[in-house]
Motif scaffolding. Structure first.
Motif, PDB file in Angstrom:
ATOM      1  N   UNK A  17       0.810  -1.214   0.000  1.00 21.79           N
ATOM      2  CA  UNK A  17       0.000   0.000   0.000  1.00 21.79           C
ATOM      3  C   UNK A  17       0.848   1.271   0.000  1.00 21.79           C
ATOM      4  N   UNK A  18       2.044   1.144  -0.580  1.00 20.54           N
ATOM      5  CA  UNK A  18       2.912   2.307  -0.753  1.00 20.54           C
ATOM      6  C   UNK A  18       2.422   3.111  -1.954  1.00 20.54           C
ATOM      7  N   UNK A  19       1.939   2.400  -2.970  1.00 18.20           N
ATOM      8  CA  UNK A  19       1.282   3.040  -4.094  1.00 18.20           C
ATOM      9  C   UNK A  19      -0.149   2.528  -4.159  1.00 18.20           C
ATOM     10  N   UNK A  20      -0.997   3.309  -4.790  1.00 20.71           N
ATOM     11  CA  UNK A  20      -2.412   2.943  -4.879  1.00 20.71           C
ATOM     12  C   UNK A  20      -2.737   2.412  -6.270  1.00 20.71           C
ATOM     13  N   UNK A  21      -3.893   1.777  -6.360  1.00 19.65           N
ATOM     14  CA  UNK A  21      -4.353   1.305  -7.675  1.00 19.65           C
ATOM     15  C   UNK A  21      -4.545   2.486  -8.616  1.00 19.65           C
ATOM     16  N   UNK A  22      -5.004   3.613  -8.074  1.00 19.37           N
ATOM     17  CA  UNK A  22      -5.201   4.808  -8.897  1.00 19.37           C
ATOM     18  C   UNK A  22      -3.871   5.291  -9.473  1.00 19.37           C
ATOM     19  N   UNK A  23      -2.800   5.221  -8.692  1.00 20.04           N
ATOM     20  CA  UNK A  23      -1.485   5.624  -9.183  1.00 20.04           C
ATOM     21  C   UNK A  23      -0.990   4.659 -10.258  1.00 20.04           C
ATOM     22  N   UNK A  35       3.727   6.144 -25.477  1.00 18.10           N
ATOM     23  CA  UNK A  35       4.546   4.950 -25.233  1.00 18.10           C
ATOM     24  C   UNK A  35       6.037   5.241 -25.045  1.00 18.10           C
ATOM     25  N   UNK A  36       6.479   6.429 -25.382  1.00 19.03           N
ATOM     26  CA  UNK A  36       7.886   6.812 -25.199  1.00 19.03           C
ATOM     27  C   UNK A  36       8.075   7.673 -23.952  1.00 19.03           C
ATOM     28  N   UNK A  37       7.154   7.583 -23.011  1.00 18.52           N
ATOM     29  CA  UNK A  37       7.149   8.437 -21.824  1.00 18.52           C
ATOM     30  C   UNK A  37       8.424   8.300 -20.988  1.00 18.52           C
ATOM     31  N   UNK A  38       8.986   7.118 -20.908  1.00 17.37           N
ATOM     32  CA  UNK A  38      10.214   6.931 -20.126  1.00 17.37           C
ATOM     33  C   UNK A  38       9.956   7.000 -18.636  1.00 17.37           C
ATOM     34  N   UNK A  39      10.778   7.777 -17.933  1.00 18.75           N
ATOM     35  CA  UNK A  39      10.679   7.873 -16.474  1.00 18.75           C
ATOM     36  C   UNK A  39       9.344   8.488 -16.064  1.00 18.75           C
ATOM     37  N   UNK A  40       8.724   7.876 -15.067  1.00 14.37           N
ATOM     38  CA  UNK A  40       7.413   8.328 -14.591  1.00 14.37           C
ATOM     39  C   UNK A  40       7.370   8.166 -13.074  1.00 14.37           C
ATOM     40  N   UNK A  41       7.001   9.227 -12.392  1.00 12.60           N
ATOM     41  CA  UNK A  41       6.880   9.154 -10.932  1.00 12.60           C
ATOM     42  C   UNK A  41       5.524   8.542 -10.610  1.00 12.60           C
ATOM     43  N   UNK A  42       5.552   7.276 -10.249  1.00 14.09           N
ATOM     44  CA  UNK A  42       4.319   6.531 -10.004  1.00 14.09           C
ATOM     45  C   UNK A  42       3.689   6.942  -8.673  1.00 14.09           C
ATOM     46  N   UNK A  43       4.523   7.359  -7.741  1.00  8.46           N
ATOM     47  CA  UNK A  43       4.089   7.893  -6.447  1.00  8.46           C
ATOM     48  C   UNK A  43       5.209   8.809  -5.983  1.00  8.46           C
ATOM     49  N   UNK A  44       4.934   9.727  -5.063  1.00 11.17           N
ATOM     50  CA  UNK A  44       5.991  10.639  -4.615  1.00 11.17           C
ATOM     51  C   UNK A  44       7.248   9.882  -4.159  1.00 11.17           C
ATOM     52  N   UNK A  45       8.352  10.149  -4.859  1.00 11.97           N
ATOM     53  CA  UNK A  45       9.621   9.523  -4.526  1.00 11.97           C
ATOM     54  C   UNK A  45       9.875   8.176  -5.176  1.00 11.97           C
TER      55      UNK A  45
END
Length: 88
Positions: A17-23, A35-45
């Motif tokens: 539960x560090x990240x959520x389903x919504x994230x 599709x070429x997005x590369x790095x993505x912050x899925x949750x803070x940090x």
């Protein structure tokens, strides 16, 4: 879980539960839009390379490239690849 532990898989962060389903869903959408997005912050940090994650999964790569694949199949394949992906 430590934010600096790159060996942690996204699926484990979801379980903890560090990240959520919504994230996670937002990450899937980000890949679909670019599709070429590369790095993505899925949750803070917590950052994951979405493009590399999908490319590393043969099923996801094949599904995304398949012109007759349905939207739900694409999303499920991308989500599966992301759950197996490791942090950057």
């Amino acid at each position: 879980m430590s934010k600096t532990e790159p060996s942690v898989r996204i699926g484990k962060l979801l379980e903890a539960k560090v990240i959520t389903r919504a994230e996670l869903d937002a990450a899937v959408e980000a890949f679909i839009v670019n599709p070429q997005v590369g790095a993505f912050e899925i949750a803070p940090g917590y950052t994951v390379d979405l493009t590399a994650a999908v490319k590393a999964d043969r099923h996801a790569t094949a599904t995304v490239k398949e012109p007759t694949a349905k939207s739900g199949s694409r999303r499920a394949a991308i989500r599966s690849a992301l759950l197996l992906a490791r942090l950057m």
